[in-house]
Design a protein around this motif. Structure first.
Motif, PDB file in Angstrom:
ATOM      1  N   ALA A  92      20.514 -32.266 -13.308  1.00 19.13           N
ATOM      2  CA  ALA A  92      21.720 -32.918 -13.962  1.00 19.13           C
ATOM      3  C   ALA A  92      22.623 -31.965 -14.499  1.00 19.13           C
ATOM      4  O   ALA A  92      22.205 -30.903 -14.733  1.00 19.13           O
ATOM      5  CB  ALA A  92      21.350 -34.119 -14.624  1.00 19.13           C
ATOM      6  N   HIS A  93      23.769 -32.581 -15.091  1.00 14.98           N
ATOM      7  CA  HIS A  93      24.724 -31.212 -15.503  1.00 14.98           C
ATOM      8  C   HIS A  93      25.090 -31.867 -16.909  1.00 14.98           C
ATOM      9  O   HIS A  93      25.243 -33.071 -17.060  1.00 14.98           O
ATOM     10  CB  HIS A  93      25.619 -30.553 -14.763  1.00 14.98           C
ATOM     11  CG  HIS A  93      26.865 -31.695 -14.493  1.00 14.98           C
ATOM     12  ND1 HIS A  93      27.913 -31.976 -15.068  1.00 14.98           N
ATOM     13  CD2 HIS A  93      26.915 -32.651 -13.169  1.00 14.98           C
ATOM     14  CE1 HIS A  93      28.800 -32.721 -14.498  1.00 14.98           C
ATOM     15  NE2 HIS A  93      28.018 -33.222 -13.468  1.00 14.98           N
ATOM     16  N   LEU A  94      25.259 -31.131 -17.876  1.00 15.82           N
ATOM     17  CA  LEU A  94      25.712 -31.550 -19.211  1.00 15.82           C
ATOM     18  C   LEU A  94      27.054 -31.097 -19.669  1.00 15.82           C
ATOM     19  O   LEU A  94      27.506 -31.212 -20.656  1.00 15.82           O
ATOM     20  CB  LEU A  94      24.504 -31.115 -20.203  1.00 15.82           C
ATOM     21  CG  LEU A  94      23.133 -31.579 -20.094  1.00 15.82           C
ATOM     22  CD1 LEU A  94      22.175 -30.911 -21.065  1.00 15.82           C
ATOM     23  CD2 LEU A  94      23.050 -32.960 -20.243  1.00 15.82           C
ATOM     24  N   SER A 106      29.347 -41.500 -17.257  1.00 13.77           N
ATOM     25  CA  SER A 106      28.747 -41.388 -16.105  1.00 13.77           C
ATOM     26  C   SER A 106      28.678 -40.299 -15.419  1.00 13.77           C
ATOM     27  O   SER A 106      27.976 -39.894 -14.280  1.00 13.77           O
ATOM     28  CB  SER A 106      29.642 -42.556 -15.231  1.00 13.77           C
ATOM     29  OG  SER A 106      31.087 -42.021 -15.195  1.00 13.77           O
ATOM     30  N   ASP A 107      29.575 -39.165 -15.874  1.00 15.89           N
ATOM     31  CA  ASP A 107      29.364 -37.727 -15.079  1.00 15.89           C
ATOM     32  C   ASP A 107      29.257 -36.902 -16.010  1.00 15.89           C
ATOM     33  O   ASP A 107      30.100 -36.212 -16.607  1.00 15.89           O
ATOM     34  CB  ASP A 107      30.566 -37.625 -14.271  1.00 15.89           C
ATOM     35  CG  ASP A 107      30.748 -36.319 -13.647  1.00 15.89           C
ATOM     36  OD1 ASP A 107      29.584 -35.635 -13.425  1.00 15.89           O
ATOM     37  OD2 ASP A 107      31.666 -35.626 -13.389  1.00 15.89           O
ATOM     38  N   ASP A 108      28.165 -36.362 -16.442  1.00 15.82           N
ATOM     39  CA  ASP A 108      26.753 -36.692 -15.960  1.00 15.82           C
ATOM     40  C   ASP A 108      25.444 -37.054 -16.939  1.00 15.82           C
ATOM     41  O   ASP A 108      24.568 -37.048 -16.859  1.00 15.82           O
ATOM     42  CB  ASP A 108      26.412 -35.646 -14.809  1.00 15.82           C
ATOM     43  CG  ASP A 108      25.208 -36.053 -13.898  1.00 15.82           C
ATOM     44  OD1 ASP A 108      24.805 -37.269 -13.506  1.00 15.82           O
ATOM     45  OD2 ASP A 108      24.532 -35.061 -13.553  1.00 15.82           O
ATOM     46  N   LYS A 109      26.086 -36.947 -18.388  1.00 12.67           N
ATOM     47  CA  LYS A 109      25.151 -37.223 -19.328  1.00 12.67           C
ATOM     48  C   LYS A 109      24.505 -38.349 -19.294  1.00 12.67           C
ATOM     49  O   LYS A 109      23.510 -38.514 -19.620  1.00 12.67           O
ATOM     50  CB  LYS A 109      25.912 -37.011 -20.531  1.00 12.67           C
ATOM     51  CG  LYS A 109      26.427 -35.535 -20.801  1.00 12.67           C
ATOM     52  CD  LYS A 109      27.329 -35.463 -22.250  1.00 12.67           C
ATOM     53  CE  LYS A 109      27.864 -33.949 -22.379  1.00 12.67           C
ATOM     54  NZ  LYS A 109      28.650 -33.899 -23.659  1.00 12.67           N
ATOM     55  N   GLY A 138      27.509 -25.804 -15.949  1.00  7.33           N
ATOM     56  CA  GLY A 138      28.667 -25.228 -15.459  1.00  7.33           C
ATOM     57  C   GLY A 138      29.253 -25.940 -14.271  1.00  7.33           C
ATOM     58  O   GLY A 138      29.819 -25.448 -13.435  1.00  7.33           O
ATOM     59  N   GLU A 139      28.428 -26.997 -13.900  1.00  6.19           N
ATOM     60  CA  GLU A 139      28.714 -27.788 -12.497  1.00  6.19           C
ATOM     61  C   GLU A 139      30.177 -27.872 -12.383  1.00  6.19           C
ATOM     62  O   GLU A 139      30.732 -27.708 -11.448  1.00  6.19           O
ATOM     63  CB  GLU A 139      27.740 -29.075 -12.798  1.00  6.19           C
ATOM     64  CG  GLU A 139      27.736 -29.707 -11.442  1.00  6.19           C
ATOM     65  CD  GLU A 139      29.006 -30.466 -10.910  1.00  6.19           C
ATOM     66  OE1 GLU A 139      29.314 -30.418  -9.579  1.00  6.19           O
ATOM     67  OE2 GLU A 139      29.794 -31.084 -11.634  1.00  6.19           O
ATOM     68  N   GLU A 140      30.898 -28.371 -13.454  1.00  9.67           N
ATOM     69  CA  GLU A 140      32.302 -28.679 -13.134  1.00  9.67           C
ATOM     70  C   GLU A 140      33.181 -27.433 -13.089  1.00  9.67           C
ATOM     71  O   GLU A 140      34.371 -27.613 -12.960  1.00  9.67           O
ATOM     72  CB  GLU A 140      32.672 -29.648 -14.434  1.00  9.67           C
ATOM     73  CG  GLU A 140      32.084 -30.760 -14.667  1.00  9.67           C
ATOM     74  CD  GLU A 140      32.221 -32.088 -13.716  1.00  9.67           C
ATOM     75  OE1 GLU A 140      32.793 -31.553 -12.527  1.00  9.67           O
ATOM     76  OE2 GLU A 140      31.830 -32.949 -14.043  1.00  9.67           O
ATOM     77  N   SER A 141      32.569 -26.256 -13.330  1.00 15.02           N
ATOM     78  CA  SER A 141      33.216 -25.003 -13.056  1.00 15.02           C
ATOM     79  C   SER A 141      32.616 -24.286 -11.575  1.00 15.02           C
ATOM     80  O   SER A 141      32.843 -23.193 -11.610  1.00 15.02           O
ATOM     81  CB  SER A 141      32.931 -24.206 -14.065  1.00 15.02           C
ATOM     82  OG  SER A 141      33.627 -24.816 -15.340  1.00 15.02           O
ATOM     83  N   GLY A 145      20.893 -36.350  -9.640  1.00 12.70           N
ATOM     84  CA  GLY A 145      21.603 -37.626  -9.949  1.00 12.70           C
ATOM     85  C   GLY A 145      23.064 -37.200 -10.601  1.00 12.70           C
ATOM     86  O   GLY A 145      23.333 -37.042 -11.491  1.00 12.70           O
ATOM     87  N   ASP A 146      23.947 -37.073  -9.442  1.00 17.73           N
ATOM     88  CA  ASP A 146      25.381 -36.680  -9.911  1.00 17.73           C
ATOM     89  C   ASP A 146      26.313 -37.246  -8.844  1.00 17.73           C
ATOM     90  O   ASP A 146      27.530 -36.465  -8.626  1.00 17.73           O
ATOM     91  CB  ASP A 146      25.491 -35.132  -9.918  1.00 17.73           C
ATOM     92  CG  ASP A 146      26.772 -34.616 -10.552  1.00 17.73           C
ATOM     93  OD1 ASP A 146      27.504 -35.630 -11.524  1.00 17.73           O
ATOM     94  OD2 ASP A 146      27.173 -33.463 -10.264  1.00 17.73           O
ATOM     95  N   THR A 147      26.114 -38.483  -8.049  1.00 17.69           N
ATOM     96  CA  THR A 147      27.175 -38.727  -7.316  1.00 17.69           C
ATOM     97  C   THR A 147      27.450 -40.112  -7.460  1.00 17.69           C
ATOM     98  O   THR A 147      26.853 -40.948  -8.167  1.00 17.69           O
ATOM     99  CB  THR A 147      26.473 -38.754  -5.851  1.00 17.69           C
ATOM    100  OG1 THR A 147      25.371 -39.152  -5.845  1.00 17.69           O
ATOM    101  CG2 THR A 147      26.664 -37.351  -5.359  1.00 17.69           C
TER     102      THR A 147
HETATM  103 ZN   LIG Z   1      29.148 -34.318 -12.136  1.00 17.37          ZN
END
Ligand SMILES: [Zn+2]
Length: 475
Positions: A99-101, A137-140, A170-173, A200-202
């Motif tokens: 997951a990403h925070l 919901s994205d993504d915490k 860093g997912e959103e970057s 879990g990120d879709t």
């Molecule tokens: Zn995401």
């Protein structure tokens, strides 16, 4: 394995789960800052990212106590992250949860803060049957709920696998330095040999949940042109000096028709798969369950491209894009800029060569002006991915989603990119990656008023529990 009592568990723990989500939403872990050259802003961004992994570590501790170990990954070669393990039995396989925070920026003026009783977008609130806040919901939110699901399995002695989890910031970057993060985790003794990976990120469109099987890659680039050593006074040089900003815009206009959506760069779509066979069937099956007009409305799309030579889903998932995101500098008064720069992205699909696409775009632009350049950092190109769904875990995942949502999922693409998925494919080539959707396309992931319906949170927990719980069963 049927787990009707997950519902009950969720209800009994609802306040605690929502409280945990609120704690982590309150940490302003925005992925970017509006000026990378401003040391103060960069430091503030970095502090948010460091704080969020510390908060996640405390949460894991409070959910699992002694049953989990976790390690906060911090060093200069990558963004902060957290890795951890819930060990059941060393002889059992290990499932890795990703997951990403980090979250997208949340300019407060666009949020309905007053209506929701929020101080700012990070002040999460329960509004009717949903939670609202940046990152719910994205993504915490999904990370917290998955952890509680695992706790449920553990408490009821129904966890037939070991769990490891890895969260990045860093997912959103585009996941910069994600490879270094994984290496670091491995040096600490984690991520040695996952048998499969749960991402879990879709999100999904409409009413039919999805298992994601294709992701587009992304090249984040700039079109640059410098013609003068400095900005020029337009009263002095206007009428003589060529304006680089105008040149860039005019050159770009030769590359894409903004109304039809046609990209007029020779060879730009080389390498895209032919839409036939299984790929075509899955697009048709998905489009049958997909109310395009409704999704466009709910997504806030006011006008769409007139060129329909491919279906909308094919264009969103299986075709390359070229987008302009603004030209700089802005607000230079009445000066003629010395140099100009346009921020662009190119999305591409598996089979295409991103370097070749950028070269071809530059070639076309240089036909307009020979000094225009397309500049990007090859290390920040996110990979395009196709997932082979022949492994038995996909059937388990489909069964889990059907159990939770009451509907069989469809295999679907997404137009976006998740940087980690491409890297995992390289590092763990034998571990299938299951991308299970947990939220809706209209949850406002990157926009204002991001929400997550509590019923979706509950279904996500059921999906995770059913899926992981079925790992021990014979295929
Ligand atoms: Zn995401």
């Amino acid at each position: 394995m049927v787990q009707e009592d997950v519902d009950e568990y969720f209800s009994s723990k609802r306040d605690e789960i929502i409280g945990h989500i609120k704690d982590i939403i309150g940490v302003k872990s925005v992925t970017s800052c509006d000026d990378e050259n401003d040391a103060e802003k960069v430091a503030k961004r970095d502090k948010g990212l460091e704080d969020v992994v510390d908060t996640a570590a405390a949460l894991v501790q409070s959910i699992f106590g002694e049953r989990a170990t976790s390690y906060v990954l911090k060093n200069d070669s990558h963004r902060p992250g957290i890795v951890g393990r819930i060990k059941v039995d060393p002889s059992l396989p290990t499932v890795l949860l990703y997951a990403h925070l980090d979250v997208m920026p949340a300019p407060p003026e666009k949020w309905h803060l007053e209506e929701y009783g929020m101080k700012d977008p990070f002040d999460m609130q329960v509004v009717k049957d949903r939670i609202v806040g940046r990152g719910v919901s994205d993504d915490k939110g999904p990370f917290v709920v998955a952890m509680h699901g695992i706790k449920y399995l553990l408490e009821h002695d129904r966890l037939p696998v070991n769990i490891e989890f890895l969260c990045e910031t860093g997912e959103e970057s585009g996941s910069p330095g994600f490879d270094k993060l994984v290496e670091h985790a491995q040096q600490e003794g984690y991520l040695k040999n996952p048998s499969s990976i749960l991402v879990g990120d879709t999100k999904f469109f409409g009413d039919t949940p999805t298992l994601t099987t294709t992701l587009r890659g992304i090249i984040t680039a700039r079109i640059e042109l410098e013609l003068h050593k400095k900005s020029l006074h337009s009263g002095l040089w206007g009428g003589v000096a060529v304006n680089p900003e105008e040149v860039i815009n005019a050159a770009y206009a030769t590359c894409k028709n903004p109304l039809t959506g046609e990209i007029m760069v020779y060879g730009f779509s080389d390498g895209t798969p032919r839409l036939e066979g299984e790929l075509k069937n899955s697009l048709i099956a998905t489009s049958e369950k997909f109310d395009l007009k409704k999704e466009l409305d709910e997504g806030g799309v006011g006008e769409s491209f007139t060129n329909q030579s491919f279906s909308a889903l094919a264009r969103m998932w299986m075709r390359p894009t070229l987008e302009c995101h603004g030209t700089r500098p802005v607000n230079i008064g009445s000066a003629i800029p010395g140099a100009a720069c346009m921020d662009i992205t190119m999305r591409y699909v598996n089979g295409q060569d991103p370097t070749d696409m950028a070269d071809k775009l530059q070639e076309k632009l240089q036909k307009y002006h020979p000094e225009i350049r397309v500049v990007y950092d090859p290390d920040e190109v996110a990979e395009a991915v196709t997932i082979d769904t022949s492994h038995p875990v996909f059937e388990k995942a489909a069964a889990a989603i059907e159990h939770a949502h009451g509907k069989r999922p469809v295999y679907a693409g997404i137009g976006g990119s998740i940087g980690s998925v491409g890297l995992f494919q390289k590092v763990f080539p034998d571990a299938p990656q299951v991308l299970m959707s947990h939220s809706l396309a209209n949850d406002g992931h990157h926009g204002p008023n991001e929400k997550w319906d509590i019923v979706m949170a509950e279904r996500w927990m059921k999906s995770v529990c059913h899926y992981l719980g079925s790992m021990g069963e014979k295929e």
